[in-house]
Motif scaffolding. Structure first.
Motif, mmCIF file in Angstrom:
data_model
loop_
_atom_site.group_PDB
_atom_site.id
_atom_site.type_symbol
_atom_site.label_atom_id
_atom_site.label_comp_id
_atom_site.label_asym_id
_atom_site.label_seq_id
_atom_site.Cartn_x
_atom_site.Cartn_y
_atom_site.Cartn_z
ATOM 1 N N ALA A 149 43.310 43.158 48.021
ATOM 2 C CA ALA A 149 42.436 43.906 47.112
ATOM 3 C C ALA A 149 42.730 45.398 47.197
ATOM 4 C CB ALA A 149 40.977 43.627 47.444
ATOM 5 N N LYS A 150 43.005 45.889 48.411
ATOM 6 C CA LYS A 150 43.335 47.304 48.572
ATOM 7 C C LYS A 150 44.622 47.654 47.824
ATOM 8 C CE LYS A 150 41.222 47.753 53.180
ATOM 9 N NZ LYS A 150 41.524 47.993 54.620
ATOM 10 N N LYS A 208 40.141 38.212 49.842
ATOM 11 C CA LYS A 208 41.389 38.771 50.375
ATOM 12 C C LYS A 208 41.299 40.297 50.339
ATOM 13 C CE LYS A 208 43.397 34.716 50.822
ATOM 14 N NZ LYS A 208 43.767 34.164 52.134
ATOM 15 N N HIS A 249 36.310 47.989 38.306
ATOM 16 C CA HIS A 249 37.222 47.790 39.434
ATOM 17 C C HIS A 249 36.593 48.246 40.743
ATOM 18 C CE1 HIS A 249 40.024 46.792 36.389
ATOM 19 N NE2 HIS A 249 40.353 48.027 36.043
ATOM 20 N N SER A 279 46.046 33.703 40.750
ATOM 21 C CA SER A 279 44.998 34.327 41.573
ATOM 22 C C SER A 279 43.772 33.423 41.688
ATOM 23 C CB SER A 279 44.598 35.679 40.977
ATOM 24 O OG SER A 279 45.695 36.557 40.942
ATOM 25 N N LEU A 289 35.628 45.941 44.122
ATOM 26 C CA LEU A 289 36.073 46.276 45.485
ATOM 27 C C LEU A 289 34.871 46.451 46.411
ATOM 28 C CD1 LEU A 289 38.453 46.902 47.346
ATOM 29 C CD2 LEU A 289 38.239 49.312 46.696
ATOM 30 N N LEU A 325 42.933 41.566 41.405
ATOM 31 C CA LEU A 325 41.732 42.012 42.125
ATOM 32 C C LEU A 325 40.622 40.970 42.006
ATOM 33 C CD1 LEU A 325 40.414 44.362 43.713
ATOM 34 C CD2 LEU A 325 39.590 45.236 41.507
ATOM 35 N N MET A 361 43.880 47.766 44.146
ATOM 36 C CA MET A 361 43.051 48.918 43.796
ATOM 37 C C MET A 361 43.848 50.215 43.770
ATOM 38 S SD MET A 361 40.031 49.368 42.777
ATOM 39 C CE MET A 361 39.087 50.819 42.298
ATOM 40 N N ILE A 374 33.594 43.092 47.338
ATOM 41 C CA ILE A 374 34.458 42.426 48.320
ATOM 42 C C ILE A 374 34.114 42.903 49.722
ATOM 43 C CG2 ILE A 374 36.840 42.195 49.138
ATOM 44 C CD1 ILE A 374 37.723 42.344 46.198
ATOM 45 N N CYS A 427 41.217 38.294 44.396
ATOM 46 C CA CYS A 427 40.913 38.752 45.756
ATOM 47 C C CYS A 427 39.424 38.606 46.059
ATOM 48 C CB CYS A 427 41.335 40.207 45.935
ATOM 49 S SG CYS A 427 43.121 40.466 45.896
ATOM 50 N N LYS A 428 38.567 38.901 45.083
ATOM 51 C CA LYS A 428 37.124 38.745 45.284
ATOM 52 C C LYS A 428 36.773 37.281 45.464
ATOM 53 C CE LYS A 428 32.585 39.662 43.279
ATOM 54 N NZ LYS A 428 32.084 38.304 43.555
#
Length: 635
Positions: free
Chosen positions: A451-452, A447, A468, A411, A472, A439, A455, A475, A442-443
């Motif tokens: 990320a969704k 992305k 968490h 990641s 999100l 996650l 989550m 992001i 993703c930050k």
């Protein structure tokens, strides 16, 4: 000339008949000492014992020459128990004394259940136990956490009228407490007509082990007399339950009453120093350990290594490691992990090769350190190789922690799709830490869709973790999707979740100073802000531009700058510049991940101030020196 005595196995060889054995015996002229040494101590079964017994009778040797404890251990758990009894009766020694020696050996062996079996043999053959008998059997029950047989022995003690025996009472309390019956142990403790320091220490230790730290401390305060073990149990208890400050305060009081720490105390205090970042006290304990020759103690050295690593003094950890005459896999693994989190991945990998060359076999913890080293420096191929090598070369089955390290590695490198596929193909169910690593990636790489996905899983696995939701929301904010960010924050409020408050601490002259963002409560706040403004002017000349993207709120740019300039780690740093000598290393501890702006600012400040600045955040260490960071901006 005196003949050398043949081995017992030759004398007992099945191919020899009785006459041949007699002739062989008549040819010997051994001394009685050789006879005892070479023959009487080497029987390994009741059958061999019987033959030696015969030889003793034929040679006219006193029966007391037989090692009676060996007779007991050979016959104790066999049908020849009564035969051993006959020998003891002929010798004239108290039978229970001999059986107690055997019980003690069994209780302290790798097979303590044998002591329980022997206890039943004694009862079956009408041998009356005494207090020592019951003590040894109870100790075996403690070793085995065998409450069923322990209760039987406890009732038998009451039947014999031995319940006032303090040693037996202490072992009984230990049995109930170690088996998880704390209420029963406390009931026995309260009924005891007398107690000694062992009684109190047993209860405190067991309460600490079960997590009843407040009850343990209350009992500690009630103790009429305390020894080093009492203080150590309580210090270790505070450390283990996440109260390192209380552990260190109690250690200070122990010193004030004049007691000297043992090696176990030193390990407990150093662990608390590690959690609190109390480098000054940790260094003083190190000096004490060296003066008292504790440096030969492997747990002390291992804890010192861990303490120095987590206090940001990697060089001192290396000195302890290199000074160890004997190292365990814990020593090597701690040093590898330390190099990894300090941004010295290549050195960590080199140390692993040295470890293998010494013949030391790595364990799962070793590979966590190696994978962390690869993750922190983006060594993707090496990380893949080490993950495969675990099971292929060393037979270590990867745990959930190893899978989490691999997801973090992929990641961080931006290989989000590969990381997601890796998770879906895991042979064990991924936990919140694994999805959290995805996650985080993703930050870092913005992305949103991935990320969704992460989550959705995190809401099932760890629904009350505020971190968490914050990630999100951040992001979405970075993508200027303010409505989505607001929706996540509203969801947090509905769940009753609050964002974990970020704080930073710095220790100056043995005093820990804590700061939160925008903190104006510190006595030196105004001076800190004044020095920061002067420092900021120099920073701008060096090309520093505030990174206000880290402020994830929709507001004016100048307002964002004010927030960025009041981050807790910046306040701690300026406080350190004001209150420490020129050239002294500044060490800061932060409970969250250091932000991009603070990271950039610290690089510039390290150059302007000509200072080394070490920051320990939630994930790793950053060592700022001469305008650069040990992480090489890969974090």
């Amino acid at each position: 000339m005196v003949c050398t005595l043949p081995s017992l196995s030759l004398y007992m060889h099945p191919s020899l008949n009785i006459e041949q054995k007699h002739r062989l015996h008549r040819s010997w002229k051994p001394s009685s000492e050789i006879l005892r040494t070479e023959l009487f101590h080497k029987f390994n079964s009741p059958f061999e014992l019987q033959q030696v017994h015969t030889l003793v009778i034929k040679t006219g040797t006193p029966l007391s020459a037989l090692p009676l404890s060996r007779v007991a251990s050979i016959c104790a758990l066999t049908p020849r128990f009564a035969y051993a009894q006959q020998i003891f009766q002929q010798v004239g020694q108290p039978e229970i004394f001999i059986w107690n020696c055997c019980l003690k050996d069994f209780a302290e062996s790798d097979s303590p259940f044998d002591a329980i079996l022997l206890f039943y043999q004694l009862r079956k053959h009408n041998v009356c136990p005494d207090s020592f008998t019951c003590t040894f059997v109870l100790k075996a029950c403690v070793q085995l956490r065998d409450l069923f047989h322990g209760r039987i022995v406890h009732k038998f003690i009451q039947k014999l009228g031995l319940q006032s025996n303090l040693v037996l009472q202490n072992v009984t309390v230990h049995l109930y407490a170690s088996c998880g019956k704390i209420s029963d142990a406390i009931l026995l403790f309260n009924k005891m007509p007398q107690r000694d320091v062992i009684t109190w220490n047993t209860m405190i230790t067991q309460l600490v082990k079960r997590g009843y730290i407040d009850s343990a401390y209350k009992m500690f305060l009630q103790m009429p007399d305390r020894n080093v073990r009492s203080w150590t149990a309580m210090i270790a208890g505070f450390g283990q339950c996440g109260k390192p400050k209380e552990a260190i305060d109690l250690f200070t009081k122990m010193e004030e009453v004049g007691l000297k720490p043992s090696e176990v105390t030193v390990v407990a205090v150093l662990a608390a120093c590690t959690d609190l970042g109390a480098l000054d006290l940790g260094s003083r304990i190190h000096e004490y350990s060296d003066k008292n020759e504790f440096k030969r103690n492997i747990p002390v050295c291992n804890t010192l290594i861990d303490m120095y690593i987590k206090c940001g003094v990697l060089e001192a950890a290396l000195r302890v490691f290199e000074g160890m005459k004997e190292r365990t896999v814990v020593s090597w693994s701690a040093m590898i992990q330390g190099l990894a989190i300090h941004g010295k991945a290549n050195e960590a990998l080199e140390l692993f090769h040295q470890m293998i060359q010494t013949g030391m076999k790595p364990n799962g913890v070793t590979f966590i350190g190696l994978l962390n080293a690869c993750s922190h420096m983006g060594l993707i191929n090496k990380g893949r190789w080490f993950f495969a090598s675990m099971s292929r070369d060393y037979g270590i089955i990867p745990s959930i922690e190893h899978y989490g390290c691999m997801v973090d590695l992929l990641s961080r490198a931006g290989l989000m799709q590969e990381a997601h596929e890796f998770i879906t193909q895991m042979p064990i169910k991924p936990n919140a830490a694994v999805w959290g690593a995805l996650l985080g990636g993703c930050k870092l790489h913005k992305k949103i869709e991935m990320a969704k996905v992460a989550m959705r899983h995190l809401q099932e696995l760890d629904p009350l973790n505020d971190g968490h939701y914050v990630v999100l929301a951040n992001i979405y904010s970075e993508a200027k999707q303010w409505d989505d960010a607001a929706r996540v924050r509203k969801l947090m409020r509905n769940k009753g979740l609050q964002k974990t408050l970020g704080w930073s601490s710095i220790t100056v002259n043995g005093i820990v100073h804590e700061f939160v963002a925008g903190d104006e409560t510190h006595p030196q706040s105004q001076e800190i802000f004044k020095v920061w403004n002067k420092l900021l002017a120099h920073m701008r000349l060096k090309g520093y531009i505030p990174n206000t993207s880290v402020v994830l709120l929709d507001m004016e740019e100048n307002e964002k700058e004010k927030i960025v300039f009041r981050h807790s780690e910046k306040l701690a740093l300026v406080f350190g510049l004001i209150n420490t000598s020129h050239g002294e290393t500044i060490r800061i501890f932060k409970n969250l991940r250091v932000c991009e702006d603070c990271h950039a600012a610290f690089k510039v400040i390290s150059e302007i101030s000509n200072r080394e600045i070490v920051v320990r955040d939630r994930n790793r260490f950053h060592c700022f020196r001469d305008g650069s960071c040990s992480c090489k901006d890969y974090w």
